[in-house]
Design a protein around this motif. Sequence first.
Motif, PDB file in Angstrom:
ATOM      1  N   THR A 138      15.115  44.630  16.967  1.00  0.00           N
ATOM      2  CA  THR A 138      15.744  43.401  16.345  1.00  0.00           C
ATOM      3  C   THR A 138      16.948  43.089  17.215  1.00  0.00           C
ATOM      4  OG1 THR A 138      15.584  44.545  14.226  1.00  0.00           O
ATOM      5  CG2 THR A 138      17.463  42.836  14.387  1.00  0.00           C
ATOM      6  N   TRP A 139      17.433  43.757  17.986  1.00  0.00           N
ATOM      7  CA  TRP A 139      18.669  43.219  19.214  1.00  0.00           C
ATOM      8  C   TRP A 139      17.958  42.433  20.225  1.00  0.00           C
ATOM      9  CZ3 TRP A 139      19.996  43.807  24.167  1.00  0.00           C
ATOM     10  CH2 TRP A 139      21.252  43.155  24.627  1.00  0.00           C
ATOM     11  N   VAL A 140      16.704  43.131  20.597  1.00  0.00           N
ATOM     12  CA  VAL A 140      16.330  42.470  21.781  1.00  0.00           C
ATOM     13  C   VAL A 140      15.538  40.937  21.116  1.00  0.00           C
ATOM     14  CG1 VAL A 140      14.046  42.491  23.398  1.00  0.00           C
ATOM     15  CG2 VAL A 140      15.462  44.378  23.062  1.00  0.00           C
ATOM     16  N   GLU A 141      15.047  41.000  20.046  1.00  0.00           N
ATOM     17  CA  GLU A 141      14.240  39.644  19.806  1.00  0.00           C
ATOM     18  C   GLU A 141      15.062  38.576  19.272  1.00  0.00           C
ATOM     19  OE1 GLU A 141      11.400  40.575  16.734  1.00  0.00           O
ATOM     20  OE2 GLU A 141      10.124  41.891  18.034  1.00  0.00           O
ATOM     21  N   ILE A 142      16.369  38.998  19.002  1.00  0.00           N
ATOM     22  CA  ILE A 142      17.301  38.155  18.281  1.00  0.00           C
ATOM     23  C   ILE A 142      18.062  37.498  19.466  1.00  0.00           C
ATOM     24  CG2 ILE A 142      19.492  37.476  17.081  1.00  0.00           C
ATOM     25  CD1 ILE A 142      18.521  39.446  15.007  1.00  0.00           C
ATOM     26  N   TYR A 143      18.514  38.327  20.378  1.00  0.00           N
ATOM     27  CA  TYR A 143      19.481  37.760  21.560  1.00  0.00           C
ATOM     28  C   TYR A 143      18.793  37.825  23.046  1.00  0.00           C
ATOM     29  CZ  TYR A 143      22.558  39.488  17.819  1.00  0.00           C
ATOM     30  OH  TYR A 143      23.406  39.560  16.896  1.00  0.00           O
ATOM     31  N   GLN A 144      18.200  38.845  23.285  1.00  0.00           N
ATOM     32  CA  GLN A 144      17.673  38.647  24.746  1.00  0.00           C
ATOM     33  C   GLN A 144      16.486  37.612  24.767  1.00  0.00           C
ATOM     34  OE1 GLN A 144      16.782  42.557  26.354  1.00  0.00           O
ATOM     35  NE2 GLN A 144      19.036  42.926  26.468  1.00  0.00           N
ATOM     36  N   MET A 145      15.357  37.844  23.907  1.00  0.00           N
ATOM     37  CA  MET A 145      14.234  36.792  23.824  1.00  0.00           C
ATOM     38  C   MET A 145      14.796  35.460  23.820  1.00  0.00           C
ATOM     39  SD  MET A 145      12.058  38.993  24.742  1.00  0.00           S
ATOM     40  CE  MET A 145      10.586  37.727  24.400  1.00  0.00           C
ATOM     41  N   ARG A 146      15.882  35.081  22.795  1.00  0.00           N
ATOM     42  CA  ARG A 146      16.109  33.906  22.472  1.00  0.00           C
ATOM     43  C   ARG A 146      16.806  33.221  24.018  1.00  0.00           C
ATOM     44  NH1 ARG A 146      20.973  32.985  18.484  1.00  0.00           N
ATOM     45  NH2 ARG A 146      21.947  34.298  20.272  1.00  0.00           N
TER      46      ARG A 146
END
Length: 306
Positions: A83-91
């Motif tokens: 969840t953290w990676v897809e919301i913040y880092q991937m964006r």
Amino acid sequence: MTSLINYLCNSMAAFANNYLFTLMVFGFVGALALKVLVHYMMHAQFNFTKEFEKRVHRHLDKEYDIDPTWEYDQVVGSIMQRTWVEIYQMRMKNMRRKLDRVYSFTDRMFMVEDGAKRLITDTLKEAKYARPGKDINLGATARFVLSVNPYFNSLFGVIPTQTAQSLLGIMPGLFIIAGIFGTFLGITAGIPSLKGMDPTNAELAKTTMGHFLDNMAFSLNTSVVGIFFSVCLTIVNSVFSSKHLAKESVHKLMHGLELLWQETVMGHEELKSSHYASGPREVKAAPTDKELFEEDKLPPIPSKTA
């Protein structure tokens, strides 16, 4: 004593005539700005819990390759990592949508990403004690980890959101009080001018009454403006309710944790009944904070330990 009271009333009346209306306008604009900041932080918290719940459902639909032998805290950690990676880092990496750059900047400015990291860390600390056969209260866990988060519960890490919400709650009443206060001060300042009115001098009487009525109109306008600001801010507080977002955040985090708990316990029981996990089962260590937030890829699950 009477002269002192008259002096104070006249001084306050002069201050109200010169600055009260301006202060009310600045107070209203400041209250709206504070409401936007509080709502942004509460919505950021709600958005993370909502996305976590969404990925829990994807996990239950078998969209993720997660080892069925993992313990509950490991499953929770894996879903929260994703969840953290897809919301913040991937964006931040892809910048596909027009507002992604703005959201990435504001998230860093308001320390939203740090708040999400702290939420994951605190949740895993609580989840590692959950074992089948023990009494667990995931609702209390969700409320606790959200209430102790120093990033989601403060503005810029300094102003507590609870204090800001309390201030916003009393601001509508303060606007009404300020408006009535300005009205009475205007009346108090205007009445003494009638003492010097000469009824035999029509022009002077007309000028005096005109000046008095102008002061009265201005004084009454402060009450009208105060009531208007109070109604507007009350509507804003009701429509953009931070308490509602806080309750929804707790509900979604609790629901996601409960679904994972039920799925993990049932999965382990099925493994035992089918002898899938015969003999000593290898358990993987919980991921560290560094592994949780590794950049450019989904954080790896640590290697197995006996």
